[in-house]
Design a protein around this motif. Structure first.
Motif, PDB file in Angstrom:
ATOM      1  N   SER A   8      -5.154   3.921   5.959  1.00 28.58           N
ATOM      2  CA  SER A   8      -5.609   3.076   7.052  1.00 28.58           C
ATOM      3  C   SER A   8      -4.718   1.843   7.200  1.00 28.58           C
ATOM      4  O   SER A   8      -4.345   1.448   8.311  1.00 28.58           O
ATOM      5  N   LEU A   9      -4.357   1.255   6.065  1.00 25.63           N
ATOM      6  CA  LEU A   9      -3.459   0.103   6.103  1.00 25.63           C
ATOM      7  C   LEU A   9      -2.082   0.480   6.640  1.00 25.63           C
ATOM      8  O   LEU A   9      -1.485  -0.243   7.437  1.00 25.63           O
TER       9      LEU A   9
ATOM     10  N   LYS B 124      -7.556   7.073   1.381  1.00 26.09           N
ATOM     11  CA  LYS B 124      -7.886   6.864   2.793  1.00 26.09           C
ATOM     12  C   LYS B 124      -7.747   5.390   3.183  1.00 26.09           C
ATOM     13  O   LYS B 124      -7.305   5.063   4.286  1.00 26.09           O
ATOM     14  N   MET B 125      -8.125   4.507   2.251  1.00 28.16           N
ATOM     15  CA  MET B 125      -7.971   3.075   2.521  1.00 28.16           C
ATOM     16  C   MET B 125      -6.498   2.708   2.673  1.00 28.16           C
ATOM     17  O   MET B 125      -6.121   1.937   3.559  1.00 28.16           O
TER      18      MET B 125
ATOM     19  N   ARG C 179       0.764   4.526  -2.774  1.00 33.10           N
ATOM     20  CA  ARG C 179       0.167   5.788  -2.322  1.00 33.10           C
ATOM     21  C   ARG C 179       0.604   6.966  -3.194  1.00 33.10           C
ATOM     22  O   ARG C 179      -0.206   7.840  -3.534  1.00 33.10           O
TER      23      ARG C 179
ATOM     24  N   GLU D 220     -10.988   8.335  -1.763  1.00 33.27           N
ATOM     25  CA  GLU D 220     -11.452   7.168  -1.018  1.00 33.27           C
ATOM     26  C   GLU D 220     -10.382   6.084  -0.964  1.00 33.27           C
ATOM     27  O   GLU D 220     -10.110   5.496   0.101  1.00 33.27           O
ATOM     28  N   VAL D 221      -9.754   5.825  -2.121  1.00 36.63           N
ATOM     29  CA  VAL D 221      -8.690   4.829  -2.161  1.00 36.63           C
ATOM     30  C   VAL D 221      -7.507   5.280  -1.305  1.00 36.63           C
ATOM     31  O   VAL D 221      -6.895   4.477  -0.586  1.00 36.63           O
TER      32      VAL D 221
ATOM     33  N   SER E 101       0.827  -1.208   0.000  1.00 38.54           N
ATOM     34  CA  SER E 101       0.000   0.000   0.000  1.00 38.54           C
ATOM     35  C   SER E 101       0.860   1.256   0.000  1.00 38.54           C
ATOM     36  O   SER E 101       0.538   2.263  -0.646  1.00 38.54           O
TER      37      SER E 101
ATOM     38  N   LYS F 213     -13.236   9.124  -5.829  1.00 37.07           N
ATOM     39  CA  LYS F 213     -12.782   7.735  -5.695  1.00 37.07           C
ATOM     40  C   LYS F 213     -11.298   7.652  -5.345  1.00 37.07           C
ATOM     41  O   LYS F 213     -10.874   6.798  -4.577  1.00 37.07           O
TER      42      LYS F 213
END
Length: 389
Positions: free
Chosen positions: A206-207, A202-203, A164, A199-200, A160, A196
């Motif tokens: 989070s990881l 933020k995902m 980024r 949103e990605v 991830s 989108k």
């Protein structure tokens, strides 16, 4: 089995537990031979790495057979088998099948030894032996699976991290297009693209946040040579309400002094916070099989078996009655000790109090270097390795 047992019979002992305790070295040596013969990846390990905490589990089995009522089965009041599974998942190439097989081999050797030595086991002792190994195998499997899952999560976080930056570049480009377009349909479509991408992003964040804590441990792991006894005394001086009783002589080894200090601070402060007010905190250490066993013991309310996994989980707290909880400290402590190729074992009951034991190799330079390298492979190419000899 090689069958090369000595000729001392069980008649020299008062009980099967004492007989098997006296035969421990013989059985564990034969166990190493059999494990290396049947599990090919075991040949990659030194004797101390192969035994890790298995020798402690063996002692617990004998304790359960002793009839002293301190332990009804080998895993009662302790996470010894759970951390063994984690050690195998984190520091070896063992599969979960190999973990099961090595414990079955140990059980078989104990049973065979009883026949060779004429050690009579009662029906209850056989049932106790079965329950000890059944529970030990189940908990070792649980520990192995959980460690593998954590490794997977860290791997995902590393991937991830790599994606980024491209997401941020794409988002910036989409935002520029959004500002420059005058066509409503294109603007609406571009707005959806930006939404989108955010949103990605933020995902991914989070990881990364999930893995950040464990990664920081490895980023600051600097191995030096120092005396663990001196470090224990240094940390013990900061206790405010309890007295530390230190048992052990000077032990010099290679560990990360800063990180091991954090571990000791956490264990001693927890012993002070959750132990009997004003009671002594016993700190003992010794070397066995080129490994350091350092224990912190306090009397007081025990940690229930069902909560012994929870107290080491990141951001998880256990609380019961007036005890408010265990926080991030034990998760950090476990990450540090495991980065040194070791484990933290908890053994807790009403009769015996609570003991946390750090079990690590005396020389952690090679292990720590490998762990940092493995972590570094999940980060940017320019990240530095922080292990020093």
């Amino acid at each position: 089995m090689s069958g090369n047992y000595g000729d001392k019979g069980a008649s020299a002992f008062n009980s099967p537990a004492k007989a098997f305790s006296a035969l421990k070295a013989e059985i564990m040596n034969e166990w190493q031979v059999q494990v290396r013969k049947r599990i090919s990846v075991a040949t990659e390990l030194s004797d101390s790495a192969l035994q890790d905490t298995v020798h402690v589990f063996y002692d617990n089995v004998m304790e359960s057979l002793s009839g002293s009522n301190t332990r009804s089965f080998a895993t009662e009041g302790t996470n010894i088998s759970y951390v063994h599974g984690r050690e195998r998942a984190g520091g070896t190439n063992f599969t979960i099948s190999n973990v099961l097989q090595e414990l079955y081999i140990l059980k078989r050797l104990i049973v065979d030894m009883s026949f060779h030595k004429g050690i009579h086991l009662t029906r209850q002792e056989i049932l106790t032996l079965d329950e000890s190994f059944d529970r030990g195998i189940a908990e070792a499997s649980d520990g192995y699976v959980n460690k593998q899952r954590e490794n997977y999560e860290i791997f995902v976080a590393g991937i991830s991290h790599d994606i980024r930056n491209p997401i941020q570049v794409a988002l910036s480009a989409a935002q520029v297009i959004q500002m420059r377009t005058a066509e409503q349909e294109t603007a609406d479509l571009n707005r959806r693209v930006c939404s989108k991408l955010i949103e990605v992003g933020k995902m991914v964040d989070s990881l990364l946040d999930t893995a950040a804590f464990n990664n920081r441990v490895f980023d600051t792991l600097k191995i030096t040579k120092f005396d663990m006894c001196e470090l224990v005394k240094e940390v013990a001086e900061d206790l405010t309400h309890n007295r530390a009783v230190i048992q052990g002589n000077s032990i010099t080894g290679f560990w990360s002094r800063d990180q091991m200090k954090r571990v000791l601070e956490n264990l001693l402060s927890n012993a002070e916070k959750y132990g009997v007010p004003g009671g002594d905190i016993e700190v003992s250490f010794q070397v066995k099989n080129s490994r350091l066993a350092l224990s912190v013991h306090n009397e007081g309310e025990p940690i229930p078996k069902e909560h012994q996994k929870e107290i080491f989980a990141t951001f998880q707290r256990w609380h019961e009655g007036e005890v408010r909880g265990w926080g991030l400290g034990l998760s950090m402590a476990r990450a540090v000790v495991e980065s040194h190729g070791g484990s933290i074992i908890v053994d807790s009951s009403t009769d015996k109090g609570t003991t946390f034991t750090i079990d690590v190799p005396i020389d952690c330079r090679d292990i720590a270097a490998k762990n940092v390298q493995d972590k570094g492979n999940l980060r940017e190419p320019h990240s530095e390795k922080m292990v020093q000899n």
